[in-house]
Design a protein around this motif. Structure first.
Motif, PDB file in Angstrom:
ATOM      1  N   ALA A  61       0.840  -1.199   0.000  1.00 55.31           N
ATOM      2  CA  ALA A  61       0.000   0.000   0.000  1.00 55.31           C
ATOM      3  C   ALA A  61       0.874   1.248   0.000  1.00 55.31           C
ATOM      4  O   ALA A  61       0.851   2.037   0.937  1.00 55.31           O
ATOM      5  CB  ALA A  61      -0.931  -0.002   1.215  1.00 55.31           C
ATOM      6  N   PHE A  96       0.640   3.985   2.902  1.00 56.21           N
ATOM      7  CA  PHE A  96      -0.368   5.045   2.908  1.00 56.21           C
ATOM      8  C   PHE A  96      -1.130   5.053   4.220  1.00 56.21           C
ATOM      9  O   PHE A  96      -1.422   6.111   4.783  1.00 56.21           O
ATOM     10  CB  PHE A  96      -1.320   4.820   1.721  1.00 56.21           C
ATOM     11  CG  PHE A  96      -2.518   5.728   1.707  1.00 56.21           C
ATOM     12  CD1 PHE A  96      -2.421   7.020   1.231  1.00 56.21           C
ATOM     13  CD2 PHE A  96      -3.757   5.282   2.166  1.00 56.21           C
ATOM     14  CE1 PHE A  96      -3.521   7.858   1.203  1.00 56.21           C
ATOM     15  CE2 PHE A  96      -4.857   6.111   2.142  1.00 56.21           C
ATOM     16  CZ  PHE A  96      -4.740   7.405   1.663  1.00 56.21           C
ATOM     17  N   PHE A  97      -1.457   3.872   4.735  1.00 50.86           N
ATOM     18  CA  PHE A  97      -2.253   3.772   5.960  1.00 50.86           C
ATOM     19  C   PHE A  97      -1.432   4.108   7.197  1.00 50.86           C
ATOM     20  O   PHE A  97      -1.954   4.610   8.189  1.00 50.86           O
ATOM     21  CB  PHE A  97      -2.829   2.360   6.083  1.00 50.86           C
ATOM     22  CG  PHE A  97      -3.705   1.981   4.919  1.00 50.86           C
ATOM     23  CD1 PHE A  97      -5.015   2.400   4.841  1.00 50.86           C
ATOM     24  CD2 PHE A  97      -3.199   1.220   3.872  1.00 50.86           C
ATOM     25  CE1 PHE A  97      -5.820   2.068   3.767  1.00 50.86           C
ATOM     26  CE2 PHE A  97      -3.994   0.878   2.789  1.00 50.86           C
ATOM     27  CZ  PHE A  97      -5.305   1.298   2.729  1.00 50.86           C
ATOM     28  N   LYS A 128      -4.884  12.967   3.255  1.00 50.23           N
ATOM     29  CA  LYS A 128      -4.811  11.704   2.523  1.00 50.23           C
ATOM     30  C   LYS A 128      -5.966  11.642   1.532  1.00 50.23           C
ATOM     31  O   LYS A 128      -7.091  11.999   1.859  1.00 50.23           O
ATOM     32  CB  LYS A 128      -4.899  10.522   3.482  1.00 50.23           C
ATOM     33  CG  LYS A 128      -3.653  10.315   4.340  1.00 50.23           C
ATOM     34  CD  LYS A 128      -3.798   9.089   5.226  1.00 50.23           C
ATOM     35  CE  LYS A 128      -2.535   8.833   6.030  1.00 50.23           C
ATOM     36  NZ  LYS A 128      -2.649   7.637   6.909  1.00 50.23           N
ATOM     37  N   ARG A 129      -5.673  11.196   0.318  1.00 48.87           N
ATOM     38  CA  ARG A 129      -6.683  11.050  -0.721  1.00 48.87           C
ATOM     39  C   ARG A 129      -6.770   9.585  -1.133  1.00 48.87           C
ATOM     40  O   ARG A 129      -5.807   9.029  -1.655  1.00 48.87           O
ATOM     41  CB  ARG A 129      -6.335  11.910  -1.943  1.00 48.87           C
ATOM     42  CG  ARG A 129      -6.219  13.402  -1.646  1.00 48.87           C
ATOM     43  CD  ARG A 129      -7.524  14.007  -1.177  1.00 48.87           C
ATOM     44  NE  ARG A 129      -7.416  15.452  -0.971  1.00 48.87           N
ATOM     45  CZ  ARG A 129      -8.350  16.188  -0.415  1.00 48.87           C
ATOM     46  NH1 ARG A 129      -9.467  15.618   0.007  1.00 48.87           N
ATOM     47  NH2 ARG A 129      -8.184  17.493  -0.245  1.00 48.87           N
ATOM     48  N   TRP A 130      -7.892   8.987  -0.831  1.00 46.90           N
ATOM     49  CA  TRP A 130      -8.098   7.557  -1.128  1.00 46.90           C
ATOM     50  C   TRP A 130      -7.978   7.317  -2.644  1.00 46.90           C
ATOM     51  O   TRP A 130      -8.434   8.141  -3.440  1.00 46.90           O
ATOM     52  CB  TRP A 130      -9.476   7.126  -0.611  1.00 46.90           C
ATOM     53  CG  TRP A 130      -9.754   5.674  -0.809  1.00 46.90           C
ATOM     54  CD1 TRP A 130     -10.450   5.094  -1.814  1.00 46.90           C
ATOM     55  CD2 TRP A 130      -9.304   4.622   0.032  1.00 46.90           C
ATOM     56  NE1 TRP A 130     -10.474   3.746  -1.664  1.00 46.90           N
ATOM     57  CE2 TRP A 130      -9.773   3.414  -0.536  1.00 46.90           C
ATOM     58  CE3 TRP A 130      -8.545   4.560   1.200  1.00 46.90           C
ATOM     59  CZ2 TRP A 130      -9.517   2.170   0.037  1.00 46.90           C
ATOM     60  CZ3 TRP A 130      -8.293   3.334   1.758  1.00 46.90           C
ATOM     61  CH2 TRP A 130      -8.778   2.157   1.179  1.00 46.90           C
ATOM     62  N   PRO A 131      -7.304   6.249  -3.072  1.00 47.27           N
ATOM     63  CA  PRO A 131      -6.841   5.144  -2.227  1.00 47.27           C
ATOM     64  C   PRO A 131      -5.374   5.235  -1.815  1.00 47.27           C
ATOM     65  O   PRO A 131      -4.967   4.572  -0.856  1.00 47.27           O
ATOM     66  CB  PRO A 131      -7.056   3.929  -3.129  1.00 47.27           C
ATOM     67  CG  PRO A 131      -6.791   4.462  -4.508  1.00 47.27           C
ATOM     68  CD  PRO A 131      -7.293   5.882  -4.499  1.00 47.27           C
ATOM     69  N   ASN A 132      -4.552   6.068  -2.499  1.00 48.47           N
ATOM     70  CA  ASN A 132      -3.123   6.014  -2.179  1.00 48.47           C
ATOM     71  C   ASN A 132      -2.384   7.316  -2.509  1.00 48.47           C
ATOM     72  O   ASN A 132      -1.193   7.298  -2.800  1.00 48.47           O
ATOM     73  CB  ASN A 132      -2.459   4.851  -2.933  1.00 48.47           C
ATOM     74  CG  ASN A 132      -2.728   4.904  -4.427  1.00 48.47           C
ATOM     75  OD1 ASN A 132      -3.255   5.891  -4.930  1.00 48.47           O
ATOM     76  ND2 ASN A 132      -2.371   3.843  -5.133  1.00 48.47           N
TER      77      ASN A 132
END
Length: 244
Positions: A42, A73-74, A98-102
């Motif tokens: 991720a 990212f997480f 943070k902008r989903w997903p990465n």
């Protein structure tokens, strides 16, 4: 097997089943956490930098984040990235999302330099010093003791406003340890204003400047540290103008 034994057996089986479920959940949570923290699974794909900036490089921003905050990212701590960004010399304010997903979104507000401070720092428009330099900036140079940054900048602005009708500009301003003001103008003239009522004293210079400008001799300094009047020092005819 009597009823009591059957009941005990059912209870024991239920406890074993419950423990098995709990163990499976814990194991699953640990594995999911490992997966989320695995940068290879991720990674932060893109760091998007926006805002108005001239002295900050998006490449340097991305390099700092990827070097100082490795991980997935997480796992990335947004507050920690925010603190590190605002610790950079030319960054005044920053926001991080943070902008989903990465992806990671960074918005910057850059410092606006207003003056050079003690030769090795800059002052922003709020009178706050920050560790940066500018070559051939055309900014005035202010000097003063530590903690007097805002006082010096406010004094400079008040003086420059008074000087506006004359077309003169302050190139250098000195605020001494005793809070006495000295100024050097862009025509080389030095003004000694003393500790008190510098606005009134500077106005006195503005009033008399048209007369001084008509003189054939060049003014070296004007001493305004008097309750009334002033003293003028003239350059010798053979003296060349020098930068202080």
């Amino acid at each position: 097997m009597n009823d009591t034994q059957k009941a005990t057996s059912h209870k024991l089986g239920g406890v074993v089943f419950l423990l098995s479920v709990i163990t499976a959940l814990i194991y699953g949570a640990v594995e999911v956490n490992r997966w989320l923290e695995d940068e290879q699974r991720a990674p932060i794909h893109r760091i998007m930098v926006s805002g108005q900036y001239a002295h900050v490089s998006p490449r340097d921003i991305e390099k700092m984040i990827r070097t100082s905050h490795p991980g997935s990212f997480f796992e990335l701590n947004v507050e920690s990235v925010h603190r590190d960004l605002e610790a950079m010399p030319w960054v005044y304010r920053a926001s991080v999302r943070k902008r989903w997903p990465n992806n990671l979104s960074v918005y910057l507000v850059e410092q606006e330099p207003a003056a050079i401070w003690n030769h090795d720092l800059l002052l922003n428009k709020f009178g706050e010093s920050f560790p940066a330099t500018l070559e051939n900036s055309g900014l005035p140079t202010l000097f003063g003791p530590g903690g007097s940054e805002q006082t010096a900048l406010n004094g400079f602005r008040a003086m420059q406003s008074l000087l506006a009708p004359t077309g003169l500009k302050i190139e250098e301003l000195l605020l001494s340890e005793r809070f006495a003001w000295d100024v050097r103008l862009n025509n080389g003239v030095k003004l000694k204003l003393g500790r008190s009522q510098f606005v009134d004293k500077l106005q006195r210079f503005v009033d008399v400047y048209p007369l001084l400008a008509k003189e054939s001799r060049e003014v070296l300094y004007v001493d305004l540290r008097y309750d009334t009047g002033l003293a003028v020092g003239w350059k010798p005819e053979n003296q060349t103008e020098r930068e202080s």
